[in-house]
Design an enzyme around this catalytic site. Structure first.
Site, mmCIF file in Angstrom:
data_model
loop_
_atom_site.group_PDB
_atom_site.id
_atom_site.type_symbol
_atom_site.label_atom_id
_atom_site.label_comp_id
_atom_site.label_asym_id
_atom_site.label_seq_id
_atom_site.Cartn_x
_atom_site.Cartn_y
_atom_site.Cartn_z
ATOM 1 N N HIS A 107 0.515 -1.201 -0.402
ATOM 2 C CA HIS A 107 -0.240 -0.130 -0.448
ATOM 3 C C HIS A 107 0.435 1.292 0.046
ATOM 4 O O HIS A 107 0.762 2.380 -1.272
ATOM 5 C CB HIS A 107 -0.861 0.055 1.761
HETATM 6 C C1 BDR Z 1 -2.867 0.852 5.309
HETATM 7 O O1 BDR Z 1 -3.529 -0.201 7.123
HETATM 8 C C2 BDR Z 1 -1.633 -0.355 7.752
HETATM 9 O O2 BDR Z 1 -1.986 -1.686 8.017
HETATM 10 C C3 BDR Z 1 -1.173 -0.100 5.942
HETATM 11 O O3 BDR Z 1 0.336 0.401 6.632
HETATM 12 C C4 BDR Z 1 -1.909 0.747 5.397
HETATM 13 O O4 BDR Z 1 -1.354 2.182 5.832
HETATM 14 C C5 BDR Z 1 -3.369 -0.119 4.411
HETATM 15 O O5 BDR Z 1 -4.948 -0.304 4.758
#
Ligand code: BDR
Ligand code: CA
Length: 309
Positions: A238
């Site tokens: 992400h």
């Molecule tokens: C987001 O949530 C976190 O677990 C990850 O680092 C990312 O920023 C994805 O939904």
């Protein structure tokens, strides 16, 4: 050089985003501000320093910020990131100090004294909202906010309606989305197209460096959960999309839309209500990214992390 502050809750994917920024000469990282999210603040602020040391950049100031969301109880995600938040590689106790100032004060002071600062937000928006509330004059000083959060057609990853970063602090998210700052949003709709498949994780290991090994070990751990959940060939990476957007915006495509944050209904708490089709008359407040050239994204990551030791 573009001046940025990274606000983050590392998190393996946050860690890769920080490495990408530190490996990129086009970006000047003025500081890293930590927030509670994937794991509690004591761990996110420790992990950020581990990553700076890994990158050979103990000079980058790291600040601790909010310990909990504005209104709701903190929800963490050890089930994704492991107990430390950075499970996978062997970790160490960082030697570089945590800065004495609070992250929110660093954000305010820096934005007041420095022109053209872009905020790269990789976790819940608590620190950013607090800074806006404490010092409303900084709002118009922010060049742009590029953030990972939300979703539209992809649904949620924490509840059926909500993505983790927005779900954890929906009130903070609402403050930021209503602020009028130029927003670029990297939602699940795009990050779920950036999959760290086996060969892509192997490419980091093949760098043969400390950073390459550490990254491949983090991603080995990180992907387990998401592969099971989505039946995909690897975990979605992400947060590095936020940094990659600054470096190579041409590999992304999206649409300017109105996005509102749900804070009333428990069922859809933290949902990003995206007016993709322009059916409301609400003003457009964000560029919602939906497409990425994922091969180009991973090529950029390998090349830039390859520049670090
Ligand atoms: C987001 O949530 C976190 O677990 C990850 O680092 C990312 O920023 C994805 O939904
Ligand atoms: Ca994150």
């Amino acid at each position: 050089m573009r001046k940025i502050i990274i606000d983050t809750d590392p998190g393996q994917d946050d860690a890769v985003a920080i490495l990408l920024a530190l490996g990129s000469p086009e970006l000047e990282v003025l500081g890293i501000t930590c927030v509670a999210g994937n794991v509690p603040l004591s761990l996110t602020s420790r992990n950020a320093r581990i990553i700076c040391e890994l990158a050979g950049r103990p000079d980058v100031p790291v600040y601790a910020g909010a310990e909990r969301p504005l209104v709701r109880k903190l929800v963490t995600a050890e089930y994704v990131h492991g107990k430390t938040g950075l499970n996978g590689p062997e970790l160490w106790e960082p030697q570089m100090p945590l800065q004495a100032a609070h992250a929110v004060d660093f954000l305010i002071d820096t934005l007041r004294s420095t022109d053209d600062v872009t905020l790269c937000v990789l976790g819940p928006l608590t620190n950013i909202a607090l800074a806006m509330i404490k010092a409303p004059d900084i709002v118009e000083r922010i060049a742009q906010i590029v953030l990972m959060g939300g979703g539209c057609f992809e649904g949620g990853n924490t509840t059926p309606a909500a993505e983790f970063n927005i779900y954890v602090d929906p009130h903070a998210a609402r403050t930021v989305f209503e602020s009028g700052v130029d927003l670029v949003v990297m939602p699940l709709d795009v990050t779920h197209k950036a999959i760290a498949t086996r060969p892509r994780v192997q490419a980091f290991a093949d760098l043969g460096s400390k950073v390459g090994k550490f990254t491949s070990e983090m991603l080995d751990f990180f992907e387990r959960f998401d592969m099971e959940k989505y039946g995909s060939q690897g975990g979605p990476l992400h947060d590095p999309n936020v940094i990659a957007y600054l470096l190579t915006p041409e590999i992304y495509a999206g649409r300017r839309v109105n996005i509102e944050i749900e804070i009333a209904s428990e069922l859809t708490m933290g949902m990003t209500v995206v007016d993709w089709w322009g059916v409301s008359s609400r003003a457009k407040n964000a560029l919602f990214i939906r497409e990425v050239d994922d091969d180009a994204f991973f090529a950029l990551l390998v090349e830039r992390l390859g520049r670090l030791g």
